[in-house]
Motif scaffolding. Structure first.
Motif, PDB file in Angstrom:
ATOM      1  N   ALA A  21       0.867  -1.184   0.000  1.00 12.37           N
ATOM      2  CA  ALA A  21       0.000   0.000   0.000  1.00 12.37           C
ATOM      3  C   ALA A  21       0.901   1.231   0.000  1.00 12.37           C
ATOM      4  CB  ALA A  21      -0.920  -0.009   1.217  1.00 12.37           C
ATOM      5  N   MET A  22       1.040   1.829  -1.163  1.00 11.75           N
ATOM      6  CA  MET A  22       1.921   2.989  -1.325  1.00 11.75           C
ATOM      7  C   MET A  22       1.076   4.268  -1.387  1.00 11.75           C
ATOM      8  SD  MET A  22       4.674   1.321  -1.183  1.00 11.75           S
ATOM      9  CE  MET A  22       5.779   2.705  -1.394  1.00 11.75           C
ATOM     10  N   ARG A  23       1.396   5.213  -0.528  1.00 11.15           N
ATOM     11  CA  ARG A  23       0.618   6.451  -0.439  1.00 11.15           C
ATOM     12  C   ARG A  23       0.654   7.253  -1.740  1.00 11.15           C
ATOM     13  NH1 ARG A  23       2.007   8.689   5.662  1.00 11.15           N
ATOM     14  NH2 ARG A  23       1.041   6.907   6.738  1.00 11.15           N
ATOM     15  N   THR A  24      -0.472   7.863  -2.030  1.00  6.78           N
ATOM     16  CA  THR A  24      -0.589   8.752  -3.185  1.00  6.78           C
ATOM     17  C   THR A  24      -0.583  10.195  -2.684  1.00  6.78           C
ATOM     18  OG1 THR A  24      -3.012   8.920  -3.128  1.00  6.78           O
ATOM     19  CG2 THR A  24      -2.069   7.036  -4.344  1.00  6.78           C
ATOM     20  N   PRO A  25      -0.488  11.160  -3.588  1.00  5.47           N
ATOM     21  CA  PRO A  25      -0.591  12.566  -3.159  1.00  5.47           C
ATOM     22  C   PRO A  25      -1.936  12.875  -2.495  1.00  5.47           C
ATOM     23  CG  PRO A  25       0.366  12.440  -5.346  1.00  5.47           C
ATOM     24  CD  PRO A  25      -0.102  11.046  -4.998  1.00  5.47           C
ATOM     25  N   ARG A  26      -2.930  12.042  -2.725  1.00  5.02           N
ATOM     26  CA  ARG A  26      -4.258  12.239  -2.114  1.00  5.02           C
ATOM     27  C   ARG A  26      -4.365  11.598  -0.731  1.00  5.02           C
ATOM     28  NH1 ARG A  26      -7.998   9.895  -6.631  1.00  5.02           N
ATOM     29  NH2 ARG A  26      -8.966   9.170  -4.728  1.00  5.02           N
ATOM     30  N   PHE A  27      -3.252  11.103  -0.175  1.00  2.00           N
ATOM     31  CA  PHE A  27      -3.299  10.440   1.129  1.00  2.00           C
ATOM     32  C   PHE A  27      -3.908  11.363   2.168  1.00  2.00           C
ATOM     33  CE2 PHE A  27      -1.691   9.400   5.320  1.00  2.00           C
ATOM     34  CZ  PHE A  27      -2.061   8.072   5.408  1.00  2.00           C
ATOM     35  N   ASP A  28      -4.860  10.809   2.928  1.00  7.90           N
ATOM     36  CA  ASP A  28      -5.528  11.543   4.003  1.00  7.90           C
ATOM     37  C   ASP A  28      -5.272  10.798   5.310  1.00  7.90           C
ATOM     38  OD1 ASP A  28      -7.220  12.790   5.812  1.00  7.90           O
ATOM     39  OD2 ASP A  28      -9.013  12.562   4.581  1.00  7.90           O
ATOM     40  N   PRO A  29      -4.622  11.440   6.280  1.00 14.09           N
ATOM     41  CA  PRO A  29      -4.336  10.770   7.554  1.00 14.09           C
ATOM     42  C   PRO A  29      -5.586  10.227   8.254  1.00 14.09           C
ATOM     43  CG  PRO A  29      -3.097  12.818   7.406  1.00 14.09           C
ATOM     44  CD  PRO A  29      -4.047  12.794   6.238  1.00 14.09           C
ATOM     45  N   ALA A  30      -6.753  10.744   7.920  1.00 12.29           N
ATOM     46  CA  ALA A  30      -7.989  10.265   8.545  1.00 12.29           C
ATOM     47  C   ALA A  30      -8.279   8.807   8.189  1.00 12.29           C
ATOM     48  CB  ALA A  30      -9.162  11.151   8.129  1.00 12.29           C
ATOM     49  N   VAL A  31      -7.634   8.280   7.161  1.00 10.87           N
ATOM     50  CA  VAL A  31      -7.878   6.900   6.737  1.00 10.87           C
ATOM     51  C   VAL A  31      -7.106   5.887   7.596  1.00 10.87           C
ATOM     52  CG1 VAL A  31      -6.039   6.614   5.011  1.00 10.87           C
ATOM     53  CG2 VAL A  31      -8.250   5.507   4.661  1.00 10.87           C
ATOM     54  N   ILE A  32      -6.191   6.355   8.420  1.00  8.28           N
ATOM     55  CA  ILE A  32      -5.360   5.438   9.202  1.00  8.28           C
ATOM     56  C   ILE A  32      -6.196   4.589  10.160  1.00  8.28           C
ATOM     57  CG2 ILE A  32      -3.534   5.289  10.949  1.00  8.28           C
ATOM     58  CD1 ILE A  32      -2.216   7.702   9.522  1.00  8.28           C
ATOM     59  N   GLU A  33      -7.099   5.186  10.892  1.00  9.91           N
ATOM     60  CA  GLU A  33      -7.910   4.407  11.849  1.00  9.91           C
ATOM     61  C   GLU A  33      -8.816   3.400  11.140  1.00  9.91           C
ATOM     62  OE1 GLU A  33      -7.533   3.947  15.098  1.00  9.91           O
ATOM     63  OE2 GLU A  33      -5.786   5.231  14.812  1.00  9.91           O
ATOM     64  N   PRO A  34      -9.538   3.780  10.063  1.00  9.88           N
ATOM     65  CA  PRO A  34     -10.315   2.764   9.346  1.00  9.88           C
ATOM     66  C   PRO A  34      -9.435   1.641   8.773  1.00  9.88           C
ATOM     67  CG  PRO A  34     -11.069   4.942   8.729  1.00  9.88           C
ATOM     68  CD  PRO A  34      -9.829   5.120   9.558  1.00  9.88           C
ATOM     69  N   HIS A  35      -8.226   1.990   8.337  1.00 10.96           N
ATOM     70  CA  HIS A  35      -7.295   0.983   7.830  1.00 10.96           C
ATOM     71  C   HIS A  35      -6.899   0.018   8.951  1.00 10.96           C
ATOM     72  CE1 HIS A  35      -3.804  -0.826   5.898  1.00 10.96           C
ATOM     73  NE2 HIS A  35      -3.017  -0.325   6.842  1.00 10.96           N
ATOM     74  N   LYS A  36      -6.598   0.533  10.132  1.00 13.95           N
ATOM     75  CA  LYS A  36      -6.243  -0.312  11.270  1.00 13.95           C
ATOM     76  C   LYS A  36      -7.408  -1.234  11.649  1.00 13.95           C
ATOM     77  CE  LYS A  36      -2.728   2.575  13.467  1.00 13.95           C
ATOM     78  NZ  LYS A  36      -2.401   3.363  14.675  1.00 13.95           N
ATOM     79  N   LEU A  37      -8.630  -0.717  11.596  1.00 16.62           N
ATOM     80  CA  LEU A  37      -9.815  -1.525  11.885  1.00 16.62           C
ATOM     81  C   LEU A  37      -9.960  -2.633  10.832  1.00 16.62           C
ATOM     82  CD1 LEU A  37     -12.379  -2.152  13.462  1.00 16.62           C
ATOM     83  CD2 LEU A  37     -13.545  -0.412  12.086  1.00 16.62           C
ATOM     84  N   PHE A  38      -9.725  -2.302   9.569  1.00 14.04           N
ATOM     85  CA  PHE A  38      -9.764  -3.282   8.493  1.00 14.04           C
ATOM     86  C   PHE A  38      -8.766  -4.407   8.760  1.00 14.04           C
ATOM     87  CE2 PHE A  38      -7.744  -4.651   4.502  1.00 14.04           C
ATOM     88  CZ  PHE A  38      -8.826  -5.242   3.867  1.00 14.04           C
ATOM     89  N   LEU A  39      -7.531  -4.057   9.125  1.00 21.99           N
ATOM     90  CA  LEU A  39      -6.512  -5.056   9.417  1.00 21.99           C
ATOM     91  C   LEU A  39      -6.900  -5.900  10.634  1.00 21.99           C
ATOM     92  CD1 LEU A  39      -3.207  -3.065   8.792  1.00 21.99           C
ATOM     93  CD2 LEU A  39      -4.312  -4.738   7.274  1.00 21.99           C
ATOM     94  N   LYS A  40      -7.490  -5.271  11.632  1.00 23.64           N
ATOM     95  CA  LYS A  40      -7.934  -5.997  12.827  1.00 23.64           C
ATOM     96  C   LYS A  40      -8.992  -7.030  12.455  1.00 23.64           C
ATOM     97  CE  LYS A  40      -9.866  -5.469  17.400  1.00 23.64           C
ATOM     98  NZ  LYS A  40     -10.869  -4.804  18.167  1.00 23.64           N
TER      99      LYS A  40
END
Length: 87
Positions: free
Chosen positions: A8-27
């Motif tokens: 998962a390589m960040r794009t210029p559109r990366f939004d830090p707000a996606v980190i928590e939903p991503h962590k929940l997805f991995l969980k």
């Protein structure tokens, strides 16, 4: 089950707000026994994780459900992982 490497390589559109939903997805993947390992890259460019799935299509479907992908915050690629051992 086969093992797959998800990059998962960040794009210029990366939004830090996606980190928590991503962590929940991995969980959730972990709770279903599909996540083997995950880590972020220390240079801030993204991260990677290993999942298990029946085949590449299913692994790709799983990885493409990751919020970092669905929001366009990261480019996600999936690769079948075939470890080799020295003879």
């Amino acid at each position: 089950m086969k093992k797959y490497l998800v990059l998962a390589m960040r794009t210029p559109r990366f939004d830090p707000a996606v980190i928590e939903p991503h962590k929940l997805f991995l969980k959730q993947l972990s709770e279903r026994g599909q996540l083997v390992e995950s880590a972020r890259f220390t240079d801030g460019t993204g991260g990677a994780y290993f999942i298990t799935a029946e085949n590449l299509d299913i692994a790709t479907e799983l990885a493409f459900a990751d919020p970092v992908h669905t929001t366009g915050s990261s480019i996600v690629t999936v690769h079948e992982w075939e470890p080799t051992t020295p003879n």
